[in-house]
Scaffold this motif. Structure first.
Motif, PDB file in Angstrom:
ATOM      1  N   ASP A 194      -8.578  -7.125  13.351  1.00 35.15           N
ATOM      2  CA  ASP A 194      -7.432  -6.986  14.507  1.00 35.15           C
ATOM      3  C   ASP A 194      -7.933  -7.414  15.973  1.00 35.15           C
ATOM      4  O   ASP A 194      -7.253  -8.179  16.487  1.00 35.15           O
TER       5      ASP A 194
ATOM      6  N   THR B 160     -12.602   1.543   7.833  1.00 35.02           N
ATOM      7  CA  THR B 160     -11.735   0.936   8.663  1.00 35.02           C
ATOM      8  C   THR B 160     -11.963   0.328   9.918  1.00 35.02           C
ATOM      9  O   THR B 160     -11.424  -0.697  10.135  1.00 35.02           O
TER      10      THR B 160
ATOM     11  N   SER C 106       0.529  -6.718  10.551  1.00 33.08           N
ATOM     12  CA  SER C 106       0.682  -5.525  11.045  1.00 33.08           C
ATOM     13  C   SER C 106       1.049  -4.538   9.795  1.00 33.08           C
ATOM     14  O   SER C 106       0.417  -3.576   9.478  1.00 33.08           O
ATOM     15  N   LEU C 107       2.085  -5.188   8.834  1.00 31.68           N
ATOM     16  CA  LEU C 107       2.335  -4.508   7.800  1.00 31.68           C
ATOM     17  C   LEU C 107       1.191  -4.261   6.700  1.00 31.68           C
ATOM     18  O   LEU C 107       0.803  -3.338   6.258  1.00 31.68           O
TER      19      LEU C 107
ATOM     20  N   HIS D  85      -2.152  -4.276   7.556  1.00 30.25           N
ATOM     21  CA  HIS D  85      -2.940  -3.330   8.182  1.00 30.25           C
ATOM     22  C   HIS D  85      -2.632  -1.850   7.979  1.00 30.25           C
ATOM     23  O   HIS D  85      -3.277  -1.101   7.686  1.00 30.25           O
ATOM     24  N   SER D  86      -1.390  -1.744   7.955  1.00 26.56           N
ATOM     25  CA  SER D  86      -0.897  -0.333   7.558  1.00 26.56           C
ATOM     26  C   SER D  86      -0.992   0.234   6.155  1.00 26.56           C
ATOM     27  O   SER D  86      -1.560   1.088   5.970  1.00 26.56           O
ATOM     28  N   GLN D  87      -0.797  -0.925   5.334  1.00 26.80           N
ATOM     29  CA  GLN D  87      -0.855  -0.737   3.894  1.00 26.80           C
ATOM     30  C   GLN D  87      -2.478  -0.405   3.574  1.00 26.80           C
ATOM     31  O   GLN D  87      -2.982   0.183   2.671  1.00 26.80           O
TER      32      GLN D  87
ATOM     33  N   ALA E 221      -4.681   0.498   5.800  1.00 26.30           N
ATOM     34  CA  ALA E 221      -5.272   1.822   6.198  1.00 26.30           C
ATOM     35  C   ALA E 221      -4.776   2.978   5.135  1.00 26.30           C
ATOM     36  O   ALA E 221      -5.463   4.002   4.988  1.00 26.30           O
ATOM     37  N   LYS E 222      -3.579   2.774   4.600  1.00 27.91           N
ATOM     38  CA  LYS E 222      -3.118   3.622   3.679  1.00 27.91           C
ATOM     39  C   LYS E 222      -3.966   3.829   2.454  1.00 27.91           C
ATOM     40  O   LYS E 222      -4.417   4.951   1.838  1.00 27.91           O
TER      41      LYS E 222
END
Length: 195
Positions: A152, A144, A106-107, A109-111, A113-114
């Motif tokens: 995911d 994305t 999950s970390l 994925h957030s990175q 996306a950023k």
């Protein structure tokens, strides 16, 4: 937790075995005594039942089932309990590592996306280019979806499989030799109608 898991079960099984050996079945009430024994041991594990059957067959061969020749293998039961304790500890570590893996993904994925946002739309927003923002938005949506959403979905699918086959089977399934009989309403109704 581990000493509680390791020590009491072999001693409990030994005490139950001694009770069965000290109170042999009278020949005239064989069926009643067997029903009482079964009700007395309903919550016991399959290992204890297997040992009891083994002791009964040995006793029948050597003394007509009255407690002669029956032997409790404490060392065997203790080694089996050690193995189960080790499996429990390793399973707990494995399950914890699995959830840490989900957290790390999950970390990631957030990175991702950023980074995708900064590389596609971020520059156009800072520059103030409307066409760049529109084209960047299309590219951002496609990247994305293809990278993060597909990863995911695959992660959720694999995690659901892992929960079923590793955690569920590890906690609740024991291969004791009993044939799996799924619930069948048709079979239940046929049995009720024929009775």
């Amino acid at each position: 937790m581990v000493p509680i898991m390791l020590l009491p079960k072999p001693f409990y099984m030994y005490i139950k075995h001694k009770c069965l050996v000290q109170h042999p079945t009278p020949p005239q009430d064989e069926e009643l005594a067997e029903e009482l024994r079964e009700s007395f041991i309903t919550e016991e594990s399959s290992e204890f039942k297997a040992l009891r059957k083994k002791a009964q067959t040995q006793g029948q061969g050597q003394g007509h089932g009255h407690g002669h020749g029956e032997e409790f293998e404490f060392g065997e039961i203790f080694v089996h309990q050690i193995i189960e304790t080790i499996e429990f500890v390793l399973g707990s570590i494995s399950n914890t590592a699995s959830y840490l893996r989900l957290w790390a993904l999950s970390l990631a994925h957030s990175q991702l996306a950023k980074v995708f946002f900064e590389k596609t739309i971020g520059g156009s927003i800072e520059g103030g280019s409307l066409i760049g923002i529109i084209l960047g938005w299309v590219v951002f949506i496609n990247i994305t979806f293809s990278v993060i959403m597909c990863m995911d979905m695959m992660e959720c699918f694999l995690h659901a499989l892992r929960l079923q086959w590793v955690e569920f089977q590890n906690k609740f399934f024991k291969a004791d030799g009993w044939k799996f009989m799924p619930c069948s309403m048709r079979q239940y109704l046929n049995a009720r109608l024929s009775a």
